[in-house]
Write a protein that holds these residues in place. Structure first.
Motif, PDB file in Angstrom:
ATOM      1  N   ALA A 113       0.859  -1.182   0.000  1.00 52.61           N
ATOM      2  CA  ALA A 113       0.000   0.000   0.000  1.00 52.61           C
ATOM      3  C   ALA A 113       0.895   1.231   0.000  1.00 52.61           C
ATOM      4  O   ALA A 113       1.976   1.195   0.579  1.00 52.61           O
ATOM      5  N   PRO A 114       0.529   2.321  -0.609  1.00 47.91           N
ATOM      6  CA  PRO A 114      -0.733   2.537  -1.340  1.00 47.91           C
ATOM      7  C   PRO A 114      -0.654   2.163  -2.822  1.00 47.91           C
ATOM      8  O   PRO A 114      -1.661   2.232  -3.496  1.00 47.91           O
ATOM      9  N   PHE A 115       0.515   1.702  -3.299  1.00 51.47           N
ATOM     10  CA  PHE A 115       0.634   1.437  -4.737  1.00 51.47           C
ATOM     11  C   PHE A 115       0.090   0.073  -5.133  1.00 51.47           C
ATOM     12  O   PHE A 115       0.242  -0.352  -6.272  1.00 51.47           O
ATOM     13  N   ASP A 116      -0.545  -0.636  -4.206  1.00 54.52           N
ATOM     14  CA  ASP A 116      -1.227  -1.864  -4.608  1.00 54.52           C
ATOM     15  C   ASP A 116      -2.514  -1.503  -5.356  1.00 54.52           C
ATOM     16  O   ASP A 116      -3.162  -2.367  -5.909  1.00 54.52           O
ATOM     17  N   TRP A 160      -8.610   8.276  -0.853  1.00 53.99           N
ATOM     18  CA  TRP A 160      -7.661   9.204  -0.213  1.00 53.99           C
ATOM     19  C   TRP A 160      -8.227  10.616  -0.375  1.00 53.99           C
ATOM     20  O   TRP A 160      -7.632  11.467  -1.026  1.00 53.99           O
ATOM     21  N   SER A 161      -9.359  10.855   0.239  1.00 60.65           N
ATOM     22  CA  SER A 161     -10.044  12.106  -0.073  1.00 60.65           C
ATOM     23  C   SER A 161      -9.782  13.195   0.970  1.00 60.65           C
ATOM     24  O   SER A 161      -9.953  14.364   0.690  1.00 60.65           O
ATOM     25  N   GLU A 162      -9.366  12.812   2.152  1.00 60.03           N
ATOM     26  CA  GLU A 162      -9.140  13.854   3.167  1.00 60.03           C
ATOM     27  C   GLU A 162      -7.694  14.329   3.150  1.00 60.03           C
ATOM     28  O   GLU A 162      -6.810  13.640   2.663  1.00 60.03           O
ATOM     29  N   ARG A 163      -7.493  15.524   3.697  1.00 60.08           N
ATOM     30  CA  ARG A 163      -6.126  16.047   3.781  1.00 60.08           C
ATOM     31  C   ARG A 163      -5.815  16.448   5.211  1.00 60.08           C
ATOM     32  O   ARG A 163      -6.689  16.881   5.947  1.00 60.08           O
ATOM     33  N   ASP A 164      -4.590  16.294   5.597  1.00 57.83           N
ATOM     34  CA  ASP A 164      -4.219  16.691   6.962  1.00 57.83           C
ATOM     35  C   ASP A 164      -3.704  18.126   6.975  1.00 57.83           C
ATOM     36  O   ASP A 164      -3.717  18.821   5.951  1.00 57.83           O
ATOM     37  N   ALA A 165      -3.255  18.569   8.139  1.00 60.95           N
ATOM     38  CA  ALA A 165      -2.879  19.976   8.321  1.00 60.95           C
ATOM     39  C   ALA A 165      -1.793  20.406   7.338  1.00 60.95           C
ATOM     40  O   ALA A 165      -1.752  21.542   6.890  1.00 60.95           O
ATOM     41  N   GLU A 166      -0.904  19.475   6.999  1.00 65.44           N
ATOM     42  CA  GLU A 166       0.192  19.838   6.106  1.00 65.44           C
ATOM     43  C   GLU A 166      -0.186  19.696   4.631  1.00 65.44           C
ATOM     44  O   GLU A 166       0.660  19.870   3.760  1.00 65.44           O
ATOM     45  N   GLY A 167      -1.421  19.343   4.381  1.00 68.04           N
ATOM     46  CA  GLY A 167      -1.879  19.255   3.004  1.00 68.04           C
ATOM     47  C   GLY A 167      -1.701  17.873   2.383  1.00 68.04           C
ATOM     48  O   GLY A 167      -1.958  17.687   1.197  1.00 68.04           O
ATOM     49  N   TYR A 168      -1.252  16.905   3.162  1.00 70.20           N
ATOM     50  CA  TYR A 168      -1.110  15.551   2.622  1.00 70.20           C
ATOM     51  C   TYR A 168      -2.430  14.814   2.754  1.00 70.20           C
ATOM     52  O   TYR A 168      -3.196  15.041   3.703  1.00 70.20           O
ATOM     53  N   ARG A 169      -2.673  13.928   1.807  1.00 67.91           N
ATOM     54  CA  ARG A 169      -3.909  13.151   1.880  1.00 67.91           C
ATOM     55  C   ARG A 169      -3.803  12.083   2.953  1.00 67.91           C
ATOM     56  O   ARG A 169      -2.716  11.558   3.218  1.00 67.91           O
ATOM     57  N   SER A 221       1.824   8.390   2.216  1.00 67.32           N
ATOM     58  CA  SER A 221       3.251   8.642   2.322  1.00 67.32           C
ATOM     59  C   SER A 221       4.031   7.606   1.524  1.00 67.32           C
ATOM     60  O   SER A 221       3.713   6.420   1.561  1.00 67.32           O
ATOM     61  N   LEU A 222       5.034   8.058   0.822  1.00 64.96           N
ATOM     62  CA  LEU A 222       5.827   7.166  -0.033  1.00 64.96           C
ATOM     63  C   LEU A 222       7.297   7.249   0.361  1.00 64.96           C
ATOM     64  O   LEU A 222       7.843   8.343   0.522  1.00 64.96           O
ATOM     65  N   THR A 223       7.911   6.097   0.499  1.00 66.67           N
ATOM     66  CA  THR A 223       9.333   6.056   0.794  1.00 66.67           C
ATOM     67  C   THR A 223      10.114   5.869  -0.504  1.00 66.67           C
ATOM     68  O   THR A 223       9.768   5.012  -1.306  1.00 66.67           O
ATOM     69  N   PHE A 224      11.136   6.664  -0.672  1.00 68.43           N
ATOM     70  CA  PHE A 224      11.874   6.650  -1.933  1.00 68.43           C
ATOM     71  C   PHE A 224      13.371   6.592  -1.626  1.00 68.43           C
ATOM     72  O   PHE A 224      14.026   7.624  -1.522  1.00 68.43           O
TER      73      PHE A 224
END
Ligand SMILES: Nc1ncnc2c1ncn2[C@@H]1O[C@H](COP(=O)(O)OP(=O)(O)OP(=O)(O)O)[C@@H](O)[C@H]1O
Ligand SMILES: Nc1ncnc2c1ncn2[C@@H]1O[C@H](COP(=O)(O)OP(=O)(O)OP(=O)(O)O)[C@@H](O)[C@H]1O
Ligand SMILES: [Mg+2]
Ligand SMILES: [Mg+2]
Lengths: 531, 310, 265, 525
Positions: free
Chosen positions: D278-281, D344-353, D361-364
């Motif tokens: 997740a979330p790329f599944d 993934w429709s909501e956003r948090d304070a920092e603007g992330y969904r 969140s994605l680890t790269f």
């Protein structure tokens, strides 16, 4: 003054920025004679001496300034270098600071030769040893390899003289060459300076103590605030001083002046009655069989003495005789190897610090260098408040009145409350130290060389102050000094120390009048006296 | 304290310090996540099979209890056996033998250059006027405040790319050393000058300097004979530290100037979790540090026998 | 310290506090906003310090980067100092054997190259601001600790302390009123020096890829990104570099002024 | 490769001189490319090792050390005949035994080979028929075998030398190439000298003499790009690799430096989206990510137009590459819609969904050894662009081994892992579901974690068919599946730029994997 003058000074002025340190002074230095410049601290003596070598550091002007026949007002640095140490040499004021602590004294002396005489190295070493011998340095070969920090005060002073003599100069300037030396060494240095004079050199001697110069100088010039207020032959100045300031200087010399007689005209009259002391009370301080060794060296050996209440016991002895060590053991700062100290009849040392904390308030201490004993972060007011509040506060307002009283007692103005002790003069600092020591109302004060760093005039006022306080409060003094005249003036009883032992003790008049021991006699004979 | 007693004490202290360093490294490296066996087989992403890993563990004693491993580790170190590098598969001592001289040379030259520069800065400050002194002041503060890697890059751009005077990369010649040494030395020189400045001006305005002038020495002679000695003391007492920081600086400088050396080995060894290599480097540099410390302390003792005893 | 110097120092500190606490006052833009089309713009009216390879405004980034860089400097020095005061005081006041142990430990800490220590810590925790602080703090602690120790030892035997003992002060009062405050005074100057050095240190870690992760506008990271383009876009490394030099030099200057004051005392 | 030597025609070759080569890659731990098998090893090994086959200028596989080859009817046996008269630099003659020894060396687990190991994976047995002929028995037909055998990672080394222990062989591998390894000073340089007994396997009309022009090559490692370029400018080095885009752009304006652009074969440079996690599944989230970023502007500015945007899984040098630009156009509106749709429709304070209290969140993990600064900057731009639609991208800059570690532990959502191989069969290695299962070695190449049975089947067939047209069709289908599944965001070819000084001539010849060979190179004064 028939001979050709080596140095002629006319209307010399030296100023630093806008402040003039020396104003229009004139004098000559003649071969075979000794001129003494005398005056209180800051009167411009050293600045004058330095300007004779082109090292004043300030702006120099004069109608005439000739050094060894050259016009010193317009001399390039290279020519100065030829004169310095060669024609004119100087013994600097502070022997501890005037030798590089990182270099062997032999090298320091040799440098003077390196500059002037192009001698091969071996000859230079020879010459260094020769000069050291001529100033009677013990073990010259070993000492030449040592650094100034490894030498005693007297040895340093001699090394400094040797350094000045190495270039075989025609004029020697000795700036306070005998200050801070004990009497034996003073006598030695004075005799060496006399020798120079007799060899036909010109000597310019600088001192704040008229007694010190009395036996050496042919002429005396009295300086004050950068000006020469009176000049003349030694007999004239000592016998018939014209200027008020000269008289004041003469009066400030303590030797031969009885106890509780003011040395300084500025001091308050000493009229308070001596409080009655109960005769059968325990002595203020009683020391029995105190010993201390540092490694193999026995610094103090089985000394015993008693200090009655309200009295002064003077301890005198040459440098290194164990006076300070004794004081530290009495104060409980150093653990004695053996023996005991009783304060007001109670056991004080050796003991655990916590056991005698209650007794601590009964004994105060005054040091030679008061600045070192103050916390550098504290102002005058804070220091006293701290002492009064037993360390719990340095600002509490409730002590304001007491602080003012203390300051008054030591004759300091309350204007100084906000100042840092660094911003006080030497005399003021010592008064502050006394005020602080008095804060807990002690019965005993231990004073280790309290006036050795002060010039005679200031010393006179501090000694007067101590006298008055003793009269007013009945505090007992254990008064330590190497200066016989100070001890003679201040003490009811005297103990003479030599190599860690008390070799003679008794009433002052008795010891000074009729010494029993050879050593004491020797000391007294070396003591410079005016009266 | 006699010199022999002093040397004895130093040697004893050095052994304790080495032991502490070895222990610290042993603990630290086991705290780092990742299997040492994987490191042996070529890093965390190694393609080693489970059997190969087990074999490696057995070979290097990693399957033993930790306390025993520690004792074995100390035992080996005591016999000066630093083991074989996991990543380079060569004895650590051999690798150190190859790279250590390079770094030592670089650091020592940089130290020498820094001292020389610091002396020049100080001597200049003695002679020039107020404006000159202020400019010198600012320059030396800036010198102390430049990061090595930036300075290195700028020096390369200036002296190799634009002017073409000096080679950018190590080519085995003295010229090739110029830029790396300068990069390491300049900040250190700034730092040393700052340390020396106060004691120098203090010494030059002292009574003994005046005494020297009074016996006819020139200002320059006083600077050399007296000023320098006093100025050197505080800087000297920090030279051991400075040297240790040079070793760290060397990592960056060696990376920029493509020089072989301890710094680069250190970086790659830690990244590859190469325990024997890391231990070896740590102990060697600790040893170098101790030796440099002892030497500077010796010099201090020579200059100032009274002060060095405390 | 002269009046002008004091005013300058105060202004300097105030400026950096403002920059660190409220960067948006001086640089209202977003330090992370990219604009590839405007990449590699020379310094000019539109972009005071030019733009970087992603078209981010370097001025904005330098200003916003102050917080990370300065907090590394301050926190690392604070950590080093804290450790140093404890270790140094204990070593100076404890019996000889304990003193020796602490001394050897300090020496061992010193003997491990600080970079190795930093690498080990970062290998343990992963890169970031926190590990950088710990790494830099730990590697500076031994130096400070030695100084604290020698200061306290010096003071322990001073006449000042003897005088206080003679006045009847107990151990606690001696330590609280005289020992620690006086020992810290000369340290203050060194600490300001240390802040500058810590900022440089953190930058070096970023250079080695061990500092704060992208795209944070940490100066060291910016500098190390910029050095790749040194031949082409000098402004990318000049301005973060100047910021580091400015802070380090400023701290040094303040430290010197304080040092001069401490010596005068 | 496309050499752009300004004055190649006029200059007469001269013999002699030492070429100083500056590599920006990490120094290999082993000079034998059988061990491990990465591109830096290929670059240096191309000078002293040769392969059985190679690629000609038109991209066709031709025999090199081999004289001829034949495959059996069922495709399960491949016969290779070697040329006569070729010897290794240790004096050993090149015989069929060498083929056997080399392939066995690759397959030996103790060798720890990865690239070469996978390339010869289908070979089950090697039979030596006569002195110069060997027969390779295969587990399944493999139409990529010749391509595989053209790579430096399967180059032929002296069987006698291979018998030495690994450390020794790593320090001084022995081959048949125009140069040989003389010494290796760690961290400093690999010193290569001319092979004085070199025999050119394939006739070349332009060469009168088989020997290389250069006396020697000093192969240095200068990791700092700026230093490397400065050293080239000041003439301290003659050739640099990993040339930075800005310096390439500057150099091309400047006649003083030559530029060789040799894009690597195999996969293109691309970001893979880990579909096993997740979330790329969720394919919608994958597409949303790909639609949210705009690579074109960044590539153009960061790479100074030294490379072209790719929309293909394969390198532009692979003739069978398939690309579809429409799948990758930036469309923020669509990305937002897709994410809303995926929950993934909501956003948090920092603007992330966020979804179910979890942040999008994605680890790269990014390998600093494999991604040049320009590429790292591009990823940072993606990070900022993806943030606008609500993705949090955490870029972790890692050294190579930590990076491998992060992959092995599946601690990634996004990754960029280059893979070089000759021919389209690289697709099987990268996208066959078998490649998601870690081999006993722990390594897997299918970082996108594509598990699609139909795709598996197509990839297997494509490798086994003997019909060229069929093969092309199958590979196109396979690429479509991967691209349309939004598993991958293609960026550009694997960059392989070299800059060289103006007195360096005859640069341009490369191996099948585009690593330059300095056989024809000479230096004028
Ligand atoms: N370099 C200088 N700069 C500024 N003022 C100075 C300097 N040297 C001396 N003075 C000032 O000149 C005055 C005379 O100083 P000098 O040293 O000559 O006194 P002194 O008579 O030798 O005193 P002491 O007996 O304490 O040695 C003092 O007020 C002193 O502060
Ligand atoms: N802490 C110490 N360690 C070793 N030796 C010491 C110590 N303190 C004093 N001494 C030695 O003990 C002897 C007596 O010293 P002390 O300081 O008591 O002499 P003093 O009479 O006060 O001399 P001065 O008049 O010079 O002050 C000297 O030889 C000195 O060197
Ligand atoms: Mg004076
Ligand atoms: Mg004494």
């Amino acid at each position: 003054m028939s001979e050709q003058a080596m140095i002629t000074v006319r209307d010399l002025s030296v100023s630093f920025g806008t402040t003039a340190a020396v104003k229009n002074i004139s004098f000559t230095v003649v071969p075979g004679r000794c001129l003494a410049l005398v005056g209180e601290s800051g009167s411009g003596k050293s600045v004058t001496a330095r300007s004779l070598l082109g090292l004043s550091g300030g702006t120099v002007s004069a109608t005439e300034l000739s050094v060894c026949g050259q016009n010193a007002l317009a001399l390039p640095d290279r020519s100065w270098q030829q004169i310095r140490g060669n024609s004119v040499s100087m013994i600097l004021q502070d022997a501890l600071m005037a030798l590089d602590p990182l270099r062997p004294v032999g090298r320091e002396i040799g440098d003077a030769l390196k500059v002037h005489a192009k001698l091969p190295k071996s000859e230079r070493t020879q010459r260094v040893l020769q000069v050291l011998e001529s100033v009677r340095m013990p073990e010259p070969e070993r000492r030449a390899k040592q650094r100034s920090t490894e030498l005693s005060g007297g040895m340093r002073q001699r090394a400094l003289i040797a350094q000045a003599l190495a270039g075989n100069p025609q004029v020697v300037i000795a700036d306070e060459a005998t200050t801070a030396l004990d009497s034996a060494l003073t006598a030695l240095v004075l005799s060496q300076l006399r020798e120079l004079k007799e060899q036909g050199r010109g000597v310019l001697m600088i001192s704040h103590d008229l007694a010190q110069v009395a036996h050496l100088a042919d002429d005396i010039a009295v300086m004050r605030h950068g000006e020469i207020v009176e000049a003349g032959t030694t007999e004239q100045i000592l016998g018939n001083p014209q200027h008020e300031y000269t008289r004041q200087l003469l009066r400030a010399v303590p030797s031969g002046v009885p106890r509780f007689t003011a040395l300084s005209a500025a001091s308050k009259p000493l009229t308070a009655p001596l409080p009655n002391q109960p005769v059968d009370a325990d002595p203020a301080l009683s020391v029995t069989q105190l010993s201390k060794a540092f490694g193999k060296h026995q610094a103090v050996e089985e000394i015993s003495f008693e200090l009655p209440r309200g009295k002064t016991l003077g301890i005198v002895g040459e440098s290194g005789s164990g006076k300070t060590t004794t004081a530290r053991m009495v104060l409980g700062l150093q653990m004695p190897d053996d023996g005991r100290v009783q304060l007001l009849g109670e056991h004080f040392a050796p003991a655990h610090e916590s056991q005698r904390r209650m007794l601590r308030e009964q004994m105060g201490a005054i040091y030679q260098n008061p600045l070192g004993s103050f916390d550098p972060r504290y102002s005058v007011g804070q220091l006293l408040t701290d002492a009064l509040s037993r360390g719990t506060s340095k600002r509490a307002a409730e002590y304001r009145k007491t602080v003012a009283e203390l300051l008054e007692q030591v004759e300091l103005s309350t204007d100084l409350l906000g100042r840092n002790p660094r911003e006080l003069s030497g005399g003021q600092r010592q008064r502050l130290a006394i005020a602080r020591a008095l804060a807990p109302k002690p019965s005993v004060l231990v004073l280790d060389e309290p006036v050795s760093a002060l010039d005679v005039s200031i010393q006179a006022t501090v000694l007067d102050l101590l006298d008055r306080i003793q009269l007013e409060t009945g505090t007992s003094y254990l008064f330590i000094s190497h200066d016989l005249s100070v001890i003679e003036h201040m003490s009811d009883a005297v103990a003479v120390m030599n190599q860690g032992r008390i070799i003679e003790q008794g009433a002052t008049a008795q010891v000074f009048g009729a010494p029993q021991q050879e050593y004491t006699k020797l000391l007294l004979s070396a003591m410079p006296r005016l009266r | 304290m006699g010199t022999i007693a002093w040397a004895g004490r130093k040697a004893g202290g050095a052994l304790v310090v080495l032991w502490l360093v070895a222990t610290t490294i042993f603990i630290a490296i086991r705290l780092i996540p990742g299997d040492p066996a994987e490191a042996i087989m070529g890093g965390p992403g190694s393609q080693a099979s489970a059997e190969a890993l087990a074999a490696a563990r057995a070979e290097y004693g990693l399957d033993q209890p930790l306390a025993l491993q520690y004792l074995m580790y100390l035992g080996k170190l005591a016999t000066l056996d630093f083991g074989t590098s996991y990543s380079l598969k060569q004895p650590v001592t051999q690798i150190m033998g190859e790279v250590l001289p390079n770094t030592l040379w670089l650091s020592l030259l940089a130290l020498g250059a820094a001292w020389l520069l610091a002396l020049c800065f100080s001597a200049l400050a003695m002679r020039v006027n107020r404006v000159g002194a202020v400019i010198g002041n600012i320059l030396e503060i800036i010198a102390a405040a430049v990061p090595h890697f930036w300075l290195g890059a700028v020096l390369i751009m200036l002296f190799s790319s634009v002017l073409g005077w000096l080679p950018a990369v190590d080519n085995g010649t003295a010229k090739g050393l110029a830029l790396p040494v300068l990069t390491l030395a300049l900040p250190l020189a700034g730092f040393l000058t700052q340390l020396m400045r106060d004691s120098l001006s203090e010494a030059m305005s002292s009574q003994f300097a005046l005494a020297a002038r009074a016996r006819g020495e020139s200002k320059l002679a006083v600077f050399w004979r007296h000023g320098l000695r006093h100025a050197a003391l505080p800087a000297l007492s920090l030279t051991g530290w400075a040297f240790s920081s040079l070793l760290s600086g060397a990592v960056v400088v060696e990376a920029i100037f493509a020089r072989p050396g301890l710094g680069r080995s250190l970086l790659s060894a830690v990244l590859a979790r190469d325990i024997p290599m890391v231990t070896g480097i740590a102990l060697f540099s600790a040893l170098v540090y101790i030796v440099v410390m002892a030497i500077t302390e010796g010099i201090e003792r020579a200059i100032n026998p009274a002060g060095a005893s405390s | 310290m002269s009046r002008t110097a004091r005013v300058l120092c105060a202004a300097f500190i105030a400026l950096w506090l403002l920059i660190a606490l409220a960067p948006s006052v001086l640089a209202p833009g977003d330090p992370l906003a990219i604009n590839p089309v405007e990449a590699f713009q020379k310094p000019g009216a539109a972009h005071l310090f030019g733009t970087d390879e992603s078209g981010r405004d370097i001025y904005t980034r330098v200003i916003h980067g102050a917080r990370d860089s300065l907090s590394i400097g301050l926190a690392a020095t604070g950590l080093g100092m804290g450790l140093a005061i404890i270790l140094g005081t204990v070593a100076a006041l404890s019996p000889r054997w304990c003193d020796e142990i602490i001394l050897r430990v300090l020496e061992a800490l010193y003997a491990i190259p600080s970079l190795l220590m930093a690498l080990l810590i970062i290998a343990f925790t992963g890169p970031g601001v926190g590990p950088a602080i710990v790494a830099v703090g730990l590697s500076t602690a031994p130096g400070y600790a030695r100084l604290v120790r020698s200061q306290i030892r010096l003071l322990k035997n001073s006449e000042m302390l003897e005088a206080a003992t003679v006045l009847g002060r107990g151990t606690w009062l001696l330590v609280r009123n005289h020992l620690v405050p006086n020992a810290l005074k000369p340290l203050l100057a060194l600490v300001t020096l240390g802040i500058g050095q810590a900022v440089i240190w953190a930058a070096a870690l970023s250079f080695l890829g061990l500092g704060t992760p992208p795209p944070a506008p940490e100066w060291g990271a910016m500098l190390s990104a910029g050095r790749t383009y040194l031949h082409f876009a000098w402004w990318m490394s000049l301005f973060p570099g100047l910021a580091i030099v400015f802070v380090a030099a400023g701290a040094t200057m303040i430290g010197r002024a304080l040092g001069a004051k401490a010596r005068a005392l | 490769g496309t050499g752009s030597d300004p004055a190649a025609q006029e200059v007469q070759p001269v013999s002699g001189g030492t070429l100083v080569y500056a590599s920006g890659d990490a120094e290999p731990a082993c000079l034998d490319p059988h061990v491990g098998g990465n591109y830096p090893q290929a670059l240096v090994a191309s000078q002293y090792l040769e392969s059985l086959f190679t690629k000609d200028e038109d991209g066709k596989i031709i025999p090199w050390l081999a004289e001829s080859t034949e495959v059996s009817e069922d495709g399960l046996a491949r016969t290779i005949t070697l040329r006569e008269g070729i010897s290794f630099t240790d004096g050993t003659k090149l015989t069929a035994e060498a083929i056997k020894a080399n392939i066995e060396h690759l397959q030996d687990p103790n060798t720890a080979s990865s690239t070469g190991y996978l390339a010869v994976g289908k070979v089950v047995d090697i039979e030596v028929i006569d002195e110069l002929t060997a027969k390779l028995k295969l587990s399944a037909p493999d139409n990529a075998l010749l391509e595989s055998l053209s790579m430096p990672w399967t180059a032929i080394e002296s069987p006698k030398a291979l018998e030495r222990d690994q450390a020794t062989n790593c320090a001084s591998p022995v081959g048949t190439g125009p140069f040989k390894v003389e010494s290796w000073e760690h961290q400093q340089a690999v010193n290569l000298v001319r092979n004085e007994d070199y025999v050119l396997p394939v006739e070349n009309a332009e060469r009168t003499d088989d020997l290389a022009y250069l006396d020697a090559i000093t192969w240095r490692f200068i990791p700092e790009a700026a230093t490397r370029y400065a050293a080239l400018q000041s003439g301290e080095v003659d050739v640099i690799d990993n040339a930075q885009p800005d310096t390439i752009a500057t150099a091309s304006k400047d006649d003083a430096l030559g530029h060789l652009d040799a894009p690597r074969p195999g996969a293109s440079n691309r970001i893979e989206l880990n579909s096993a996690k997740a979330p790329f599944d969720d394919q919608r989230v994958r597409e949303a990510f790909i639609r949210s970023v705009d690579a074109n502007a960044g590539i153009s500015s960061l790479f100074f137009d030294t490379t072209k945007r790719s929309y293909s899984l394969l390198s532009s040098v692979e003739p069978l590459g398939y690309s579809d630009e429409s799948l990758f156009t930036t469309d923020v509106a669509k990305a937002n819609a897709l994410l809303d749709e995926a929950g993934w429709s909501e956003r948090d304070a920092e603007g992330y969904r966020v979804k179910d209290g979890k942040r999008l969140s994605l680890t790269f993990p990014v390998s600093t050894n494999q991604s040049v600064p320009a590429e790292q900057s591009l990823f940072e731009q993606f990070q900022a662009q993806a943030k606008a639609v609500g993705f949090e991208v955490k870029i972790e800059l890692l050294d190579l081994s930590s990076w491998y570690g992060a992959l092995a532990k599946h601690e990634y959502n996004l990754v960029s892992a280059p893979y070089t191989k000759v021919g389209p069969s690289v697709l099987r290695i990268l996208y066959h579901s078998n490649s998601t299962v870690p081999a006993p070695s722990g390594y897997f190449a299918n970082n996108a974690q594509v598990k699609d049975e139909k795709l598996d089947e197509i990839l297997t067939q494509a490798e086994e068919t003997s019909d060229e047209a069929e093969r092309a069709k199958l590979y196109e289908q396979a690429q479509k599946i991967v691209l349309e599944g939004y598993y991958v965001l293609p960026l550009y070819d694997q960059q392989n730029h070299f800059l060289y000084g103006k007195n360096v001539h005859g640069v341009g010849a490369t191996t099948a994997v585009s690593s330059p060979i300095y056989y024809d190179t000479f230096i004028t004064k």
